[in-house]
Design a protein around this motif. Sequence first.
Motif, short mmCIF file in Angstrom:
data_model
loop_
_atom_site.label_atom_id
_atom_site.label_comp_id
_atom_site.label_asym_id
_atom_site.label_seq_id
_atom_site.Cartn_x
_atom_site.Cartn_y
_atom_site.Cartn_z
N ALA A 1 0.81 -1.22 0.00
CA ALA A 1 0.00 0.00 0.00
C ALA A 1 0.84 1.27 0.00
O ALA A 1 0.29 2.37 -0.14
N ASP A 2 2.15 1.15 0.14
CA ASP A 2 3.03 2.31 0.24
C ASP A 2 3.62 2.69 -1.12
O ASP A 2 3.73 1.83 -2.02
N PRO A 3 4.03 3.94 -1.31
CA PRO A 3 4.68 4.37 -2.57
C PRO A 3 6.15 3.93 -2.59
O PRO A 3 7.07 4.73 -2.45
N LEU A 4 6.37 2.66 -2.80
CA LEU A 4 7.68 2.06 -2.59
C LEU A 4 8.74 2.61 -3.54
O LEU A 4 9.86 2.92 -3.13
N LEU A 5 8.41 2.73 -4.82
CA LEU A 5 9.40 3.22 -5.78
C LEU A 5 9.69 4.70 -5.55
O LEU A 5 10.84 5.14 -5.71
N ARG B 1 1.06 -11.25 3.72
CA ARG B 1 0.10 -10.91 2.65
C ARG B 1 0.13 -9.43 2.28
O ARG B 1 -0.26 -9.06 1.16
N ARG B 2 0.56 -8.57 3.19
CA ARG B 2 0.56 -7.13 2.90
C ARG B 2 1.78 -6.69 2.09
O ARG B 2 1.84 -5.54 1.65
N TYR B 3 2.73 -7.58 1.88
CA TYR B 3 3.98 -7.21 1.22
C TYR B 3 4.00 -7.67 -0.23
O TYR B 3 3.52 -8.77 -0.56
N VAL B 4 4.57 -6.84 -1.10
CA VAL B 4 4.91 -7.31 -2.44
C VAL B 4 6.13 -8.22 -2.33
O VAL B 4 6.86 -8.21 -1.34
N ASP B 5 6.36 -9.00 -3.37
CA ASP B 5 7.53 -9.88 -3.37
C ASP B 5 8.81 -9.05 -3.37
O ASP B 5 8.97 -8.11 -4.16
N THR B 6 9.73 -9.42 -2.51
CA THR B 6 10.96 -8.64 -2.34
C THR B 6 11.80 -8.61 -3.60
O THR B 6 12.34 -7.56 -3.98
N PHE B 7 11.93 -9.72 -4.29
CA PHE B 7 12.80 -9.74 -5.47
C PHE B 7 12.16 -9.00 -6.64
O PHE B 7 12.86 -8.36 -7.43
N ALA B 8 10.84 -9.07 -6.75
CA ALA B 8 10.17 -8.26 -7.77
C ALA B 8 10.37 -6.77 -7.47
O ALA B 8 10.64 -5.96 -8.38
N LEU B 9 10.26 -6.40 -6.20
CA LEU B 9 10.46 -5.00 -5.82
C LEU B 9 11.90 -4.57 -6.06
O LEU B 9 12.14 -3.45 -6.57
N MET B 10 12.86 -5.40 -5.73
CA MET B 10 14.27 -5.03 -5.95
C MET B 10 14.55 -4.79 -7.43
O MET B 10 15.27 -3.86 -7.79
N SER B 11 13.96 -5.61 -8.28
CA SER B 11 14.12 -5.41 -9.72
C SER B 11 13.56 -4.06 -10.14
O SER B 11 14.19 -3.31 -10.90
N ALA B 12 12.38 -3.72 -9.62
CA ALA B 12 11.77 -2.44 -9.98
C ALA B 12 12.57 -1.27 -9.43
O ALA B 12 12.71 -0.24 -10.10
N VAL B 13 13.09 -1.40 -8.22
CA VAL B 13 13.91 -0.33 -7.64
C VAL B 13 15.17 -0.11 -8.47
O VAL B 13 15.55 1.03 -8.78
N LEU B 14 15.83 -1.18 -8.85
CA LEU B 14 17.04 -1.05 -9.67
C LEU B 14 16.73 -0.41 -11.01
O LEU B 14 17.52 0.40 -11.52
N ALA B 15 15.58 -0.76 -11.58
CA ALA B 15 15.20 -0.17 -12.87
C ALA B 15 14.80 1.29 -12.75
O ALA B 15 14.88 2.04 -13.73
N SER B 16 14.38 1.70 -11.55
CA SER B 16 13.89 3.06 -11.34
C SER B 16 14.97 4.01 -10.84
O SER B 16 14.69 5.20 -10.66
#
Length: 286
Positions: A13-17, A40-55
């Motif tokens: 629910a947070d603006p992670l990127l 259940r409240r968390y996005v997958d960590t490795f999917a998020l890390m990929s998005a962070v690196l791309a951003s």
Amino acid sequence: MVSFGYFLVPNAADPLLDTARSAEELGLEWVGIQDHPYQRRYVDTFALMSAVLASTSTLRVFPDVACLPLRPPGVLAKTAASLDVLSGGRFELALGAGAFWDAIEGYGGERRTPGESLAALGEAIEVIRRLWSGERGLRFEGEHYHLRGVHSGPVPAHDLGIWLGAYGPRALHLTGRLADGWVPSLDADLLARLPELNDRVDAGAAEAGRDPSAVRRVFNVAGTITDGESNGFLAGPAAQWADELAALVVEHRADVLVFGGAPGDQLRRFATEVVPAVRAALPPSP
């Protein structure tokens, strides 16, 4: 040459990127992301890390720490190497032997005893390093993991490290013997034991013929930056934070300090008030 980062909680629910980009814009070098696939409240960590690196373009990223019982080391090795290649060498891999065993078992993982967890962690390090080697026809037979004639690749873009989130005596010894970094989360109680824990890591390194300084100290430091009086360790004004973090560098050899505080104003205050004050308090590099 201590560096600084932010501990990003992967709440869907947070603006992670946006928060990761803010950390980069504020001059922080790292983002560490906890890994609890069963939450259940968390996005997958490795999917998020990929998005962070791309951003981002300079931020370095690591799982803080990856849940090994739910992430087979062969797949972890492939994913970590891929993230490192795709980001131009901005990824490190931190592992945990496992905690919250009811949740792990409920999510399909195998419940392990402390001894089994430690043995699996040691085997996982061997598997992962072999799969980063670029070699062909790899074979490994362990009690928990194996490789049978597989080819490695891709090779990471840089000398990718394996860091361990470890606390027990045998796990700390394993960290010194095999790992490239140690990732504890500090509180007042752990701070009092930090000399002993550091010594256990050093002893493991010495037994393996390694320089203890080869094991980076990556400390998660959670708390609240205030304008009032101190309420204990890492609970007070920026000047107190600067003194306590500088002591972690000088007395306990911290290489990376990862701030676990609220995003927004707390993150900004850490980056703009605490970090410069820590740097100013440290002796000049030789």
